[in-house]
Design a protein around this motif. Structure first.
Motif, PDB file in Angstrom:
ATOM      1  N   PRO A  37       0.545  -1.103   0.036  1.00 43.27           N
ATOM      2  CA  PRO A  37      -0.073  -0.062   0.267  1.00 43.27           C
ATOM      3  C   PRO A  37       0.665   1.067   0.062  1.00 43.27           C
ATOM      4  O   PRO A  37       0.515   2.268  -0.897  1.00 43.27           O
ATOM      5  N   LYS A  38       1.831   1.569   0.867  1.00 45.87           N
ATOM      6  CA  LYS A  38       2.560   2.518   0.525  1.00 45.87           C
ATOM      7  C   LYS A  38       3.585   2.895  -0.616  1.00 45.87           C
ATOM      8  O   LYS A  38       3.853   3.501  -0.914  1.00 45.87           O
ATOM      9  N   ILE A  39       4.361   1.861  -1.131  1.00 44.50           N
ATOM     10  CA  ILE A  39       4.887   1.868  -2.241  1.00 44.50           C
ATOM     11  C   ILE A  39       3.439   2.468  -3.474  1.00 44.50           C
ATOM     12  O   ILE A  39       3.812   3.042  -4.219  1.00 44.50           O
ATOM     13  N   ILE A  40       2.737   1.466  -3.085  1.00 45.00           N
ATOM     14  CA  ILE A  40       1.498   1.896  -4.548  1.00 45.00           C
ATOM     15  C   ILE A  40       1.393   3.457  -4.383  1.00 45.00           C
ATOM     16  O   ILE A  40       1.174   3.960  -5.599  1.00 45.00           O
ATOM     17  N   ARG A  41       1.033   3.652  -3.632  1.00 47.13           N
ATOM     18  CA  ARG A  41       0.270   5.142  -2.575  1.00 47.13           C
ATOM     19  C   ARG A  41       1.392   6.341  -3.492  1.00 47.13           C
ATOM     20  O   ARG A  41       0.793   7.582  -4.023  1.00 47.13           O
ATOM     21  N   VAL A  42       2.718   5.575  -2.757  1.00 48.85           N
ATOM     22  CA  VAL A  42       3.964   7.267  -3.389  1.00 48.85           C
ATOM     23  C   VAL A  42       4.077   7.017  -5.151  1.00 48.85           C
ATOM     24  O   VAL A  42       4.119   8.376  -5.512  1.00 48.85           O
ATOM     25  N   LEU A  43       3.839   5.965  -5.490  1.00 46.03           N
ATOM     26  CA  LEU A  43       4.233   5.946  -6.960  1.00 46.03           C
ATOM     27  C   LEU A  43       2.502   6.407  -7.547  1.00 46.03           C
ATOM     28  O   LEU A  43       3.371   7.117  -8.744  1.00 46.03           O
ATOM     29  N   MET A  44       1.391   6.558  -7.169  1.00 54.04           N
ATOM     30  CA  MET A  44       0.701   6.785  -7.178  1.00 54.04           C
ATOM     31  C   MET A  44       0.585   8.669  -7.534  1.00 54.04           C
ATOM     32  O   MET A  44       0.497   9.189  -8.657  1.00 54.04           O
ATOM     33  N   ASN A  45       1.517   9.062  -6.551  1.00 53.34           N
ATOM     34  CA  ASN A  45       1.399  10.089  -6.018  1.00 53.34           C
ATOM     35  C   ASN A  45       2.728  10.819  -7.259  1.00 53.34           C
ATOM     36  O   ASN A  45       1.970  12.207  -8.088  1.00 53.34           O
ATOM     37  N   LEU A  46       3.026  10.083  -7.330  1.00 50.37           N
ATOM     38  CA  LEU A  46       4.359  10.244  -8.848  1.00 50.37           C
ATOM     39  C   LEU A  46       4.215  10.810  -9.677  1.00 50.37           C
ATOM     40  O   LEU A  46       4.931  11.093 -10.325  1.00 50.37           O
ATOM     41  N   LEU A  47       3.747   9.461  -9.998  1.00 50.16           N
ATOM     42  CA  LEU A  47       2.556   9.846 -11.628  1.00 50.16           C
ATOM     43  C   LEU A  47       1.296  11.014 -11.594  1.00 50.16           C
ATOM     44  O   LEU A  47       1.538  11.198 -13.475  1.00 50.16           O
ATOM     45  N   THR A  48       0.980  10.368 -10.897  1.00 50.11           N
ATOM     46  CA  THR A  48      -0.437  12.139 -11.027  1.00 50.11           C
ATOM     47  C   THR A  48       0.146  13.296 -11.309  1.00 50.11           C
ATOM     48  O   THR A  48       0.150  13.835 -12.455  1.00 50.11           O
ATOM     49  N   ASN A  49       1.161  13.416 -10.054  1.00 52.63           N
ATOM     50  CA  ASN A  49       2.180  14.732 -10.289  1.00 52.63           C
ATOM     51  C   ASN A  49       3.088  14.503 -11.508  1.00 52.63           C
ATOM     52  O   ASN A  49       3.265  15.882 -12.457  1.00 52.63           O
ATOM     53  N   ALA A  50       3.542  13.667 -12.118  1.00 54.01           N
ATOM     54  CA  ALA A  50       3.957  13.557 -13.520  1.00 54.01           C
ATOM     55  C   ALA A  50       3.184  14.141 -14.737  1.00 54.01           C
ATOM     56  O   ALA A  50       3.662  15.144 -15.111  1.00 54.01           O
ATOM     57  N   LEU A  51       2.329  13.816 -15.079  1.00 51.85           N
ATOM     58  CA  LEU A  51       1.259  13.707 -15.950  1.00 51.85           C
ATOM     59  C   LEU A  51       0.702  15.201 -15.902  1.00 51.85           C
ATOM     60  O   LEU A  51       0.358  16.073 -16.632  1.00 51.85           O
ATOM     61  N   LYS A  52       0.667  15.880 -14.729  1.00 45.17           N
ATOM     62  CA  LYS A  52      -0.089  17.210 -14.541  1.00 45.17           C
ATOM     63  C   LYS A  52       1.150  17.964 -14.368  1.00 45.17           C
ATOM     64  O   LYS A  52       0.060  19.199 -15.034  1.00 45.17           O
ATOM     65  N   PHE A  53       2.468  18.005 -14.575  1.00 43.16           N
ATOM     66  CA  PHE A  53       2.929  19.267 -15.826  1.00 43.16           C
ATOM     67  C   PHE A  53       3.595  18.531 -16.718  1.00 43.16           C
ATOM     68  O   PHE A  53       4.878  19.004 -17.114  1.00 43.16           O
ATOM     69  N   THR A  54       2.965  17.906 -17.296  1.00 44.15           N
ATOM     70  CA  THR A  54       3.377  16.990 -18.483  1.00 44.15           C
ATOM     71  C   THR A  54       2.861  17.468 -19.900  1.00 44.15           C
ATOM     72  O   THR A  54       1.767  17.009 -20.082  1.00 44.15           O
ATOM     73  N   GLU A  55       2.588  17.944 -20.536  1.00 50.10           N
ATOM     74  CA  GLU A  55       1.355  19.080 -21.922  1.00 50.10           C
ATOM     75  C   GLU A  55       2.302  17.415 -23.201  1.00 50.10           C
ATOM     76  O   GLU A  55       1.703  17.287 -23.322  1.00 50.10           O
ATOM     77  N   LYS A  56       3.588  17.836 -23.215  1.00 55.00           N
ATOM     78  CA  LYS A  56       3.694  16.699 -24.496  1.00 55.00           C
ATOM     79  C   LYS A  56       5.186  16.114 -23.829  1.00 55.00           C
ATOM     80  O   LYS A  56       5.945  16.006 -23.427  1.00 55.00           O
ATOM     81  N   GLY A  57       4.880  14.429 -24.823  1.00 54.94           N
ATOM     82  CA  GLY A  57       6.114  14.337 -24.887  1.00 54.94           C
ATOM     83  C   GLY A  57       5.474  12.508 -24.099  1.00 54.94           C
ATOM     84  O   GLY A  57       4.806  11.995 -24.208  1.00 54.94           O
ATOM     85  N   LYS A  58       6.028  12.366 -21.697  1.00 55.52           N
ATOM     86  CA  LYS A  58       6.050  11.044 -21.916  1.00 55.52           C
ATOM     87  C   LYS A  58       6.795  10.512 -20.057  1.00 55.52           C
ATOM     88  O   LYS A  58       7.194  11.792 -19.994  1.00 55.52           O
ATOM     89  N   VAL A  59       5.751   9.758 -19.631  1.00 56.21           N
ATOM     90  CA  VAL A  59       5.896   9.335 -18.464  1.00 56.21           C
ATOM     91  C   VAL A  59       5.958   8.230 -18.510  1.00 56.21           C
ATOM     92  O   VAL A  59       5.060   7.535 -18.457  1.00 56.21           O
ATOM     93  N   VAL A  60       7.422   7.694 -17.412  1.00 57.13           N
ATOM     94  CA  VAL A  60       7.681   6.145 -18.100  1.00 57.13           C
ATOM     95  C   VAL A  60       8.294   6.157 -16.117  1.00 57.13           C
ATOM     96  O   VAL A  60       8.502   6.461 -15.103  1.00 57.13           O
ATOM     97  N   LEU A  61       7.307   4.651 -15.692  1.00 57.53           N
ATOM     98  CA  LEU A  61       7.540   4.765 -14.693  1.00 57.53           C
ATOM     99  C   LEU A  61       8.632   3.317 -14.639  1.00 57.53           C
ATOM    100  O   LEU A  61       8.555   2.372 -15.393  1.00 57.53           O
ATOM    101  N   SER A  62       9.484   3.662 -13.881  1.00 51.89           N
ATOM    102  CA  SER A  62      10.729   2.051 -13.982  1.00 51.89           C
ATOM    103  C   SER A  62      10.376   1.545 -12.630  1.00 51.89           C
ATOM    104  O   SER A  62      11.091   2.346 -11.675  1.00 51.89           O
TER     105      SER A  62
END
Length: 383
Positions: A37-62
């Motif tokens: 649960p903790k890892i998922i919450r952190v990654l979800m927050n990082l992903l949504t935050n990245a998408l929020k500030f990205t208008e063109k290109g990509k967001v990659v989870l590794s």
């Protein structure tokens, strides 16, 4: 879990045609035991935050196995690479006196459970990163990114600026430290390295094919247990990305969801549904016309900080509206609508304000689909 997380976010952000969301995580061959649960919450927050500030290109989870670099893990020093992992017991439970010994290759000796049974598990370090091609940050912005109540000037919506701060605190609790690399106009990479438990025989398996699961001694039930009936849910969130994500999670759990972008819209929807159901006892006797009745909401998830009208004000006004119609509600056997506040501001003061306003439940951001499922099961599952 990680593949599912990316799929849910990708589905809920389909309107961002210029941004590709990808991952280097696939259905795997190896079970990794950790605090899911903790890892998922952190990654979800990082992903949504990245998408929020990205208008063109990509967001990659590794995600990949790695040997931790000094300074990348909370309090890690050369001595720690050969000393017991202090947080090892938090992953598997068991006897805290018998913790894994970490060597310089990032592995540990076989550990034992509390009962003394050999589990055949080793500690391995895993690195998680979310990379985007968004607007990036200046050096000054990057240095203050993990400070509480700090918001980017380009940030949209009514957030309070606690997302990255809470993520960093969560990663530290897992034994790691969140780090940021960013360049204005090119993008940002947020990453962290934490210890996880891996079967000893799988330590040489491909690290790009790993599934993450939580250990449990309980009998397995449905993957996403939910109340026995389809619920009508009002989900109130001003940030479009977060709103789509929340709605998508709830719909995947089988519920009927109505989205609202601020407290005013939510208040109108709540009042409209209640008035529709009370119309039968309020209209004059000589009025024999029949009008469709709008179903009541079983649950309201209410964000706190929003433009036009915030969540606290909306809750306060709707509870006052219910009190004004208490007699008619009792006659129609209608109970007050259940409400759950959603916010990253989890201070006692905020919780007390919502409870005083009449919001009896509270859920901290960020949250996962499993969090929502568990919450609904607990609160409404038996009703």
């Amino acid at each position: 879990k990680l593949v599912e997380l990316v799929d849910v976010i990708r589905t809920s952000t389909s309107s961002k045609d210029g941004v590709e969301l990808t991952s280097n995580v696939h259905e795997g061959l190896v079970d990794v035991y950790c605090d899911v649960p903790k890892i998922i919450r952190v990654l979800m927050n990082l992903l949504t935050n990245a998408l929020k500030f990205t208008e063109k290109g990509k967001v990659v989870l590794s995600v990949q196995a790695s040997v931790p670099e000094l300074g990348k893990v909370r309090g890690l020093s050369t001595r720690d690479l050969s000393s017991p992992l202090r947080r090892g017991g938090s992953f598997m439970g068991g006897d805290k006196k018998r913790l894994p010994q970490i060597n310089k290759e990032g592995h540990s000796a076989v550990i034992a459970s509390g009962s003394g049974n050999q589990l055949g598990m080793v500690t391995k370090w895993f690195s998680f990163s979310v990379e985007d091609t968004g607007q990036g940050m200046t050096e000054e912005q990057a240095q203050s990114a993990f400070q509480p109540y700090v918001k980017s000037e380009a940030s949209k919506g009514g957030g309070v600026g606690l997302g990255l701060y809470i993520s960093d605190e969560t990663v530290r609790a897992l034994g790691g430290k969140l780090s940021v690399k960013s360049e204005v106009g090119k993008g940002t990479t947020l990453s962290f390295t934490i210890p996880v438990m891996v079967p000893a025989e799988a330590t040489h398996a491909s690290t790009s094919s790993i599934s993450i699961s939580a250990p449990s001694n309980k009998a397995k039930g449905p993957a996403n247990p939910s109340p026995s009936r389809r619920l009508r849910v009002l989900f109130v969130e001003d940030i479009p990305l977060n709103r789509k994500l929340g709605v998508s999670m709830l719909r995947k759990l089988g519920h009927d969801v109505t989205p609202a972008e601020n407290g005013r819209v939510a208040l109108e929807a709540l009042k409209g549904a209640l008035e529709s159901n009370l119309s039968l006892v309020k209209k004059p006797v000589e009025d024999t016309s029949s009008t469709p009745v709008t179903p009541l909401f079983d649950m309201v998830f209410m964000d706190y900080f929003m433009p036009v009208m915030d969540g606290l004000e909306a809750v306060t006004e709707y509870r006052a509206f219910e009190r004004d119609n208490a007699s008619a509600m009792e006659l129609c056997d209608i109970h007050p609508t259940r409400m759950c506040a959603l916010t990253a501001d989890v201070t006692l003061d905020t919780q007390q304000k919502f409870r005083a306003a009449g919001c009896e439940h509270f859920m901290a951001k960020p949250f996962s689909k499993d969090d929502i499922s568990h919450f609904l099961n607990t609160v409404l599952g038996s009703n």
